[in-house]
Design an enzyme around this catalytic site. Structure first.
Site, PDB file in Angstrom:
ATOM      1  N   GLY A  38      13.843 -37.806  -5.948  1.00  0.00           N
ATOM      2  CA  GLY A  38      12.791 -38.983  -5.836  1.00  0.00           C
ATOM      3  C   GLY A  38      13.077 -39.995  -6.431  1.00  0.00           C
ATOM      4  O   GLY A  38      13.549 -40.241  -7.928  1.00  0.00           O
ATOM      5  N   LEU A 232      25.239 -56.417  -6.542  1.00  0.00           N
ATOM      6  CA  LEU A 232      26.415 -56.368  -5.459  1.00  0.00           C
ATOM      7  C   LEU A 232      27.549 -55.183  -5.301  1.00  0.00           C
ATOM      8  O   LEU A 232      28.591 -55.597  -4.823  1.00  0.00           O
ATOM      9  CB  LEU A 232      27.058 -57.593  -6.095  1.00  0.00           C
ATOM     10  CG  LEU A 232      26.131 -58.967  -6.286  1.00  0.00           C
ATOM     11  CD1 LEU A 232      26.878 -60.112  -7.009  1.00  0.00           C
ATOM     12  CD2 LEU A 232      25.553 -59.225  -4.874  1.00  0.00           C
ATOM     13  N   GLY A 236      29.362 -56.248  -8.859  1.00  0.00           N
ATOM     14  CA  GLY A 236      28.587 -56.326  -9.953  1.00  0.00           C
ATOM     15  C   GLY A 236      26.971 -56.624  -9.696  1.00  0.00           C
ATOM     16  O   GLY A 236      26.389 -56.124  -8.821  1.00  0.00           O
ATOM     17  N   ALA A 262      22.561 -44.712  -7.517  1.00  0.00           N
ATOM     18  CA  ALA A 262      23.233 -45.777  -8.317  1.00  0.00           C
ATOM     19  C   ALA A 262      22.176 -47.025  -8.517  1.00  0.00           C
ATOM     20  O   ALA A 262      21.910 -47.146  -9.543  1.00  0.00           O
ATOM     21  CB  ALA A 262      24.361 -46.283  -7.398  1.00  0.00           C
ATOM     22  N   GLY A 263      21.115 -47.183  -7.538  1.00  0.00           N
ATOM     23  CA  GLY A 263      20.319 -48.071  -7.588  1.00  0.00           C
ATOM     24  C   GLY A 263      19.283 -47.879  -8.630  1.00  0.00           C
ATOM     25  O   GLY A 263      18.626 -48.558  -9.323  1.00  0.00           O
ATOM     26  N   ASP A 264      19.009 -46.346  -8.576  1.00  0.00           N
ATOM     27  CA  ASP A 264      17.896 -46.215  -9.785  1.00  0.00           C
ATOM     28  C   ASP A 264      18.481 -46.235 -11.056  1.00  0.00           C
ATOM     29  O   ASP A 264      17.714 -46.541 -12.004  1.00  0.00           O
ATOM     30  CB  ASP A 264      17.556 -44.682  -9.413  1.00  0.00           C
ATOM     31  CG  ASP A 264      16.939 -44.705  -8.095  1.00  0.00           C
ATOM     32  OD1 ASP A 264      16.176 -45.501  -7.505  1.00  0.00           O
ATOM     33  OD2 ASP A 264      17.057 -43.371  -7.567  1.00  0.00           O
TER      34      ASP A 264
END
Length: 321
Positions: A38, A232, A236, A262-264
């Site tokens: 989640g 990005l 980066g 990765a974004g979390d």
């Protein structure tokens, strides 16, 4: 019972996740490893591992998956006092393929009619949310139902009125919305409550209709954000505030194993640094770093570091701490 003082509070849906033990086509997988998943739970987990007091609000079913989620929260030191056990609806789950080559895994969700989809304004406990100094929101929880979307706006409005800081990661799930136009309208409106907006580049293009990181950031700054950091990927992150603009190089990655989470991880890095009073450049640098750590390990949250692992990791931040 008095409410605990919290550094961060977030809300969302957690699912039991079954990850294939062998790589390849999900249909051919014969054995799986059970984990919890989640987007908001991943961020809560990462912040808790860094020593922050974190509260997570949700609904789970009175079933084995619900018990598993609650046990996971306890093992990570995440406060679950505001998690409701729903007597009528089940805890969601998902199946995930194992990919060891860095490609995006195949994921199948089984979340329709879940306990968390019943989240509504009735789940807003002012004393619990107001006990936190920061609110983190993502675009996933508001997408799971109309009542959860209403809850997201209510929480954001109340926390902003109380002077709390807010971060927002769009974390797009287009299949959960009736149309991309509705998704963009609702999530951009929700982003207007945030101090910090953290879109990926493609997410920003979808939401704003603009192409460059500079213009995407300007879109949210014009709507009240103090700062915007555009992810990005391997290039980066791009940072823009009213007084600052910079592109921060990505952290080195030996081998990409699993891109999910990765974004979390990036959000964990940014939010943790801001809560420590670090500047925006440092926050984006740490975001890049923890995002890089996350994608080198199989699993959504397995690569999120403890405080010691963060300090010991061979990176530019080690000399700056």
């Amino acid at each position: 019972m008095p409410v605990k003082s919290l550094d961060v509070v977030t809300y969302g849906e957690a699912m039991a996740m079954f990850v294939a033990s062998e790589s390849g086509d999900l249909a051919k997988a014969k054995s799986f490893v059970k984990r919890a998943a989640g987007a908001e739970l991943n961020v809560a987990t990462g912040l808790a591992r860094l020593g922050f007091r974190v509260g997570w609000v949700s609904r789970v079913g009175r079933d084995s998956f619900g018990r598993f989620v609650l046990e996971t929260l306890a093992s990570e030191g995440i406060d679950s006092a505001a998690v409701t056990i729903d007597e009528r609806y089940p805890t969601a789950f998902q199946l995930k393929s194992r990919n060891d080559d860095g490609s995006d895994p195949e994921i199948e969700y089984f979340r329709q009619g879940s306990a968390a989809s019943q989240l509504s304004i009735a789940d807003y406990r002012p004393e619990y949310f107001q006990a936190a100094r920061h609110l983190h929101l993502s675009g996933v929880a508001p997408a799971i139902s109309a009542s959860s979307l209403e809850l997201a706006f209510h929480i954001a409005g109340e926390m902003r009125a109380a002077g709390k800081s807010i971060s927002f990661d769009p974390n797009l799930r287009p299949t959960l919305w009736r149309s991309r136009e509705i998704m963009a309208d609702r999530l951009n409106a929700l982003a207007s409550y945030a101090d910090w907006v953290l879109p990926g580049l493609e997410e920003g293009r979808i939401l704003t209709g603009l192409a460059s990181p500079h213009d995407i950031a300007g879109f949210y700054l014009a709507r009240g954000a103090s700062g915007v950091i555009v992810k990005l990927g391997s290039a980066g992150a791009y940072l823009r505030t009213a007084r600052q603009e910079a592109t921060i190089p990505a952290a080195p990655v030996a081998k990409v194993v699993d891109t999910v989470g990765a974004g979390d991880g990036f959000a964990v890095g940014v939010v943790s640094a801001l809560l420590e009073g670090r500047d925006a450049h440092f926050a984006a640098t740490r975001g890049n770093l923890i995002g890089a750590m996350a994608i080198q390990v199989s699993g959504d949250s397995e690569g999120l570091p403890t405080r010691k692992q963060l300090v010991d990791y061979n990176n530019p931040l080690k000399q700056r701490r």
